[in-house]
Design a protein around this motif. Sequence first.
Motif, PDB file in Angstrom:
ATOM      1  N   ILE A   1      -0.007  13.971  -0.601  1.00 26.45           N
ATOM      2  CA  ILE A   1      -0.266  12.530  -0.743  1.00 26.45           C
ATOM      3  C   ILE A   1       0.675  11.728   0.155  1.00 26.45           C
ATOM      4  O   ILE A   1       0.264  10.795   0.857  1.00 26.45           O
ATOM      5  CB  ILE A   1      -0.135  12.081  -2.215  1.00 26.45           C
ATOM      6  CG1 ILE A   1      -1.260  12.692  -3.053  1.00 26.45           C
ATOM      7  CG2 ILE A   1      -0.168  10.554  -2.326  1.00 26.45           C
ATOM      8  CD1 ILE A   1      -1.104  12.478  -4.546  1.00 26.45           C
ATOM      9  N   LEU A   2       1.952  12.100   0.168  1.00 27.41           N
ATOM     10  CA  LEU A   2       2.915  11.386   1.020  1.00 27.41           C
ATOM     11  C   LEU A   2       2.618  11.613   2.500  1.00 27.41           C
ATOM     12  O   LEU A   2       2.729  10.695   3.314  1.00 27.41           O
ATOM     13  CB  LEU A   2       4.343  11.844   0.706  1.00 27.41           C
ATOM     14  CG  LEU A   2       4.907  11.450  -0.666  1.00 27.41           C
ATOM     15  CD1 LEU A   2       6.388  11.805  -0.743  1.00 27.41           C
ATOM     16  CD2 LEU A   2       4.723   9.961  -0.941  1.00 27.41           C
TER      17      LEU A   2
ATOM     18  N   VAL B   1      -0.350  12.375   3.909  1.00 23.13           N
ATOM     19  CA  VAL B   1      -1.618  11.745   4.298  1.00 23.13           C
ATOM     20  C   VAL B   1      -1.476  10.227   4.375  1.00 23.13           C
ATOM     21  O   VAL B   1      -1.982   9.583   5.295  1.00 23.13           O
ATOM     22  CB  VAL B   1      -2.742  12.140   3.310  1.00 23.13           C
ATOM     23  CG1 VAL B   1      -3.981  11.279   3.538  1.00 23.13           C
ATOM     24  CG2 VAL B   1      -3.087  13.625   3.476  1.00 23.13           C
ATOM     25  N   THR B   2      -0.781   9.643   3.401  1.00 26.92           N
ATOM     26  CA  THR B   2      -0.673   8.179   3.343  1.00 26.92           C
ATOM     27  C   THR B   2       0.492   7.642   4.171  1.00 26.92           C
ATOM     28  O   THR B   2       0.532   6.449   4.487  1.00 26.92           O
ATOM     29  CB  THR B   2      -0.473   7.701   1.892  1.00 26.92           C
ATOM     30  OG1 THR B   2       0.767   8.236   1.382  1.00 26.92           O
ATOM     31  CG2 THR B   2      -1.627   8.147   1.013  1.00 26.92           C
ATOM     32  N   GLU B   3       1.450   8.516   4.513  1.00 29.36           N
ATOM     33  CA  GLU B   3       2.674   8.091   5.209  1.00 29.36           C
ATOM     34  C   GLU B   3       3.356   6.950   4.455  1.00 29.36           C
ATOM     35  O   GLU B   3       3.832   5.973   5.036  1.00 29.36           O
ATOM     36  CB  GLU B   3       2.371   7.669   6.649  1.00 29.36           C
ATOM     37  CG  GLU B   3       1.869   8.807   7.517  1.00 29.36           C
ATOM     38  CD  GLU B   3       1.621   8.397   8.954  1.00 29.36           C
ATOM     39  OE1 GLU B   3       2.562   8.499   9.769  1.00 29.36           O
ATOM     40  OE2 GLU B   3       0.499   7.975   9.261  1.00 29.36           O
ATOM     41  N   ALA B   4       3.393   7.080   3.123  1.00 31.53           N
ATOM     42  CA  ALA B   4       4.022   6.055   2.279  1.00 31.53           C
ATOM     43  C   ALA B   4       5.506   5.921   2.589  1.00 31.53           C
ATOM     44  O   ALA B   4       6.077   4.832   2.497  1.00 31.53           O
ATOM     45  CB  ALA B   4       3.827   6.411   0.801  1.00 31.53           C
TER      46      ALA B   4
ATOM     47  N   GLY C   1      -7.711  13.831   7.088  1.00 30.31           N
ATOM     48  CA  GLY C   1      -6.779  13.130   6.220  1.00 30.31           C
ATOM     49  C   GLY C   1      -5.325  13.266   6.615  1.00 30.31           C
ATOM     50  O   GLY C   1      -4.456  12.650   6.012  1.00 30.31           O
TER      51      GLY C   1
ATOM     52  N   SER D   1      10.266  12.051   3.021  1.00 26.93           N
ATOM     53  CA  SER D   1       9.441  12.887   2.141  1.00 26.93           C
ATOM     54  C   SER D   1       9.981  14.317   2.109  1.00 26.93           C
ATOM     55  O   SER D   1       9.909  14.999   1.082  1.00 26.93           O
ATOM     56  CB  SER D   1       7.976  12.874   2.606  1.00 26.93           C
ATOM     57  OG  SER D   1       7.823  13.503   3.865  1.00 26.93           O
TER      58      SER D   1
ATOM     59  N   LYS E   1       0.832  -1.211   0.000  1.00 25.76           N
ATOM     60  CA  LYS E   1       0.000   0.000   0.000  1.00 25.76           C
ATOM     61  C   LYS E   1       0.868   1.264   0.000  1.00 25.76           C
ATOM     62  O   LYS E   1       0.508   2.289  -0.583  1.00 25.76           O
ATOM     63  CB  LYS E   1      -0.959   0.002   1.189  1.00 25.76           C
ATOM     64  CG  LYS E   1      -0.322   0.136   2.558  1.00 25.76           C
ATOM     65  CD  LYS E   1      -1.373   0.162   3.647  1.00 25.76           C
ATOM     66  CE  LYS E   1      -0.768   0.360   5.021  1.00 25.76           C
ATOM     67  NZ  LYS E   1      -0.088   1.651   5.199  1.00 25.76           N
ATOM     68  N   ASP E   2       2.025   1.179   0.676  1.00 25.08           N
ATOM     69  CA  ASP E   2       2.943   2.323   0.690  1.00 25.08           C
ATOM     70  C   ASP E   2       3.557   2.545  -0.686  1.00 25.08           C
ATOM     71  O   ASP E   2       3.725   3.684  -1.130  1.00 25.08           O
ATOM     72  CB  ASP E   2       4.042   2.100   1.733  1.00 25.08           C
ATOM     73  CG  ASP E   2       3.509   2.112   3.159  1.00 25.08           C
ATOM     74  OD1 ASP E   2       2.444   2.716   3.371  1.00 25.08           O
ATOM     75  OD2 ASP E   2       4.146   1.527   4.034  1.00 25.08           O
TER      76      ASP E   2
ATOM     77  N   ALA F   1       0.970   4.150  -2.868  1.00 22.34           N
ATOM     78  CA  ALA F   1       0.826   5.575  -2.537  1.00 22.34           C
ATOM     79  C   ALA F   1       1.983   6.393  -3.085  1.00 22.34           C
ATOM     80  O   ALA F   1       1.794   7.515  -3.585  1.00 22.34           O
ATOM     81  CB  ALA F   1       0.731   5.736  -1.018  1.00 22.34           C
TER      82      ALA F   1
END
Length: 484
Positions: free
Chosen positions: A44-45, A47-50, A388, A56, A4-5, A8
């Motif tokens: 996006i990075l 919010v998702t903590e990819a 978010g 980041s 999932k990361d 993202a």
Amino acid sequence: MKKKDLVALVLAFVVLVVLLLLPTPESLPIVGHRVLAILAFAVILWVTEAVKYPVSSVMIIGLLAVFVGLSPTIEDPSTIYGTKEALGMAVSGFSSTAVVLVGGALFLAAAMEHTGLHQRLALFIMSKVGIKANRLVIGTILVSFVLALFVPSATARAGTIIPILLGMVAAFGLGKTSRLAALLVITAVQSISIWNVGIKTAAAQNMVALGFMQSEFGVDVAWGEWFLYAAPWSILMSILLYIIMTRLIKPEETKLTGGNSIQAQLNELGNIKAEEIRLIIISLSLLILWSTEGVIHPFDSTTLMVIAVAIMLTPKVGIFNWGEVQNKIPWGTLIVFATGISLGKVLLDTEAATWLSSNTFEALGVTSLSLLGMIAVLAAFNIFIHLGFASATSLASTLIPIVIALVIGMEPTSFNGPGLVLIMQFVICFGFLLPVNAPQNMLAYGTGTFTTKDFLKSGVPITIVGYILILVFSATYWQWVGLL
């Protein structure tokens, strides 16, 4: 890397490329267009903590250096910024005094951890409030307030108080899944968020907003001024938090046994040590000097913090040496914080924030509303998008520049523009609704004492009450004291 990361991360780059390829609107400079694409990538990075936040941050700095560097300047479209100047813009946040203040705050938090003084303070307060469930709730709120004065990290405060609360619950013969555990742990983190609003140095995201305000408006908010503006709101919210929590979650018993465990934990710490006494003197001196800034002396909060750190590192009279403290400082936090300030300043300098403001808030008719109506809409929007974000610092880096651009675009105004920005920063500190809305919430959620449903059940009324109080204060108190 989890699947999932990875998805993202790929999505962030796809969105970046797509936005860069879109035609630039006529009212937006090319450099502003490219910065907005980087902002979308960053959000996006975040919010998702990819990837980790420091990772980041390095990506954002690199993208700003390249895409701003290859963009035509606003003043003369025939020339480009150049990567050297663009890199300077991308790291401009590292020279902000707000970053120095946060860095000093991390040293102060490390000193508390090194000496164990924060634990002694928490146990001492809990030992004095009594062992009835409602008194334990009061004690939890009091500890959150006192620690907010001396521990400038919400996560560190949660890490101090939650183990103590769980130890008490176990001593009472109850488990982690008991209603008492849920009551105390949720109260602790909600109270921590409340006092993030009330005290300037309680949270890093406050420094983000102040950094932007200093850069764009040339104003600073002294520690005592912030306390005058926000502490009354936090005091009222603390009272309402007590009422909400004690009615929402009913513990197994109203009279508990086993309260001696609190005193036992306090006794285990032994007599107060010399370094703790020195830290108390340093901390109280800071608190007194912060609260009298601009009243009886000319020293600003950041300078005072730097002096305090120097004293804490001085042999014989200090708290620790460099070797003892360097591994206790989360240096990545400073990188994230400085990068957030840099991105916000670039958004403002390239007119990207102004364009975003005019195509969101102004397009929605916010500027035609009354002051109270404007605050109501902006605060509601603020609360909604916070759902978010896992980092209030990232949210402040994204939203505050847009609010500043909105205020600048309205000048001259019949109200104090920086005051409106500061109120939006108060709302950014909320994080009451979901465990993922703040690091301290996630730390508490990891104990298994409550479910997401439990947290949301308490978060909804707390958020509603907090929102209403923001409006009430905006219509009354904040106008009386000159904030608006």
